[in-house]
Scaffold this active site. Sequence first.
Site, short mmCIF file in Angstrom:
data_model
loop_
_atom_site.label_atom_id
_atom_site.label_comp_id
_atom_site.label_asym_id
_atom_site.label_seq_id
_atom_site.Cartn_x
_atom_site.Cartn_y
_atom_site.Cartn_z
N PRO A 225 0.79 -1.23 0.00
CA PRO A 225 0.00 0.00 0.00
C PRO A 225 0.82 1.29 0.00
CG PRO A 225 -0.20 -1.15 2.10
CD PRO A 225 0.46 -2.09 1.15
N ASN A 226 0.31 2.24 -0.75
CA ASN A 226 0.85 3.60 -0.85
C ASN A 226 2.15 3.73 -1.64
OD1 ASN A 226 -1.26 4.84 0.80
ND2 ASN A 226 -0.35 3.70 2.48
N ARG B 155 4.37 11.06 -2.17
CA ARG B 155 4.31 10.68 -0.77
C ARG B 155 5.64 10.96 -0.04
NH1 ARG B 155 4.79 4.39 1.07
NH2 ARG B 155 4.15 4.78 3.21
N TYR C 263 10.98 9.02 1.01
CA TYR C 263 10.96 8.03 -0.07
C TYR C 263 11.54 8.55 -1.39
CZ TYR C 263 7.93 5.64 3.26
OH TYR C 263 7.45 5.04 4.39
N ASN D 147 8.06 -5.74 -1.04
CA ASN D 147 8.02 -4.60 -0.12
C ASN D 147 6.56 -4.52 0.33
OD1 ASN D 147 7.91 -2.24 1.27
ND2 ASN D 147 9.01 -1.02 -0.26
N ALA E 21 3.26 -0.90 4.64
CA ALA E 21 2.72 -0.90 6.01
C ALA E 21 2.33 -2.30 6.48
CB ALA E 21 1.52 0.03 6.09
N GLU F 71 12.87 -9.41 1.29
CA GLU F 71 12.11 -8.25 1.79
C GLU F 71 12.88 -6.98 1.48
OE1 GLU F 71 11.76 -8.43 6.06
OE2 GLU F 71 10.75 -6.49 6.20
N HIS G 124 12.82 -2.59 1.69
CA HIS G 124 12.22 -1.32 2.11
C HIS G 124 13.06 -0.18 1.54
CE1 HIS G 124 9.49 -3.36 4.73
NE2 HIS G 124 10.51 -4.09 5.16
N ARG H 272 13.57 4.28 12.11
CA ARG H 272 12.37 5.12 12.16
C ARG H 272 11.56 4.81 13.43
NH1 ARG H 272 9.52 4.90 6.49
NH2 ARG H 272 8.35 6.64 7.44
C1 DQA Z 1 8.31 1.03 3.54
C2 DQA Z 1 8.46 1.27 5.04
C3 DQA Z 1 7.14 1.01 5.74
O1 DQA Z 1 7.28 1.22 7.15
C4 DQA Z 1 6.08 1.95 5.23
O2 DQA Z 1 4.83 1.66 5.84
C5 DQA Z 1 5.97 1.95 3.75
C6 DQA Z 1 7.18 1.83 2.94
C7 DQA Z 1 9.60 1.39 2.78
O3 DQA Z 1 9.70 0.99 1.62
O4 DQA Z 1 10.47 2.07 3.31
O5 DQA Z 1 4.90 2.12 3.20
O6 DQA Z 1 8.08 -0.36 3.33
#
Ligand code: DQA
Length: 144
Positions: free
Chosen positions: A9-10, A17, A22, A73, A76, A97, A99, A106
């Site tokens: 998501p997002n 964003r 990011y 990835n 959230a 995984e 990120h 964080r």
């Molecule tokens: C994320 C880190 C997560 O905590 C966050 O909710 C994201 C992006 C990252 O790529 O840094 O949506 O996975």
Amino acid sequence: MKILVINGPNLNMLGIREPEIYGKETYQNLVDLINGYAIKCGIEVEVFQSNHEGDIVDKIQKAYKVFDGIVINPAAYTHTSVAILDALKAVGIQAVEVHISDVDSREEFRKISYVRSVCAKCISGKGFDGYIEALDYLTNNFGE
Ligand code: DQA
């Protein structure tokens, strides 16, 4: 070799964003980077993004016997989803995984990852390059 890249998501909002976290590059820039690298390396890649947990679970299930590796990835859902962990366990496909941000530096809740225990590796805080590193890892460890 066939690799599925899953973004949660997002991540479709990249570029808009929280650019201070990011970056300014868009989601399309990320997709183009991954596809371009895959062509260069001669690997087959599908890039998938969803804002919905169940859709991500469905996608992982459908990867069974189709894909050789998964770059994920979960965004959230990293910090909440037992369902995504169970789906990865169910299909038994080697996964990495990723990120974009450094989740360990964080908020406290971002230090929790449900998927980490089932992933061969976690790459965090390397921006879009983390996806490339993940593709390299899966390619180099194919069949192991
Ligand atoms: C994320 C880190 C997560 O905590 C966050 O909710 C994201 C992006 C990252 O790529 O840094 O949506 O996975």
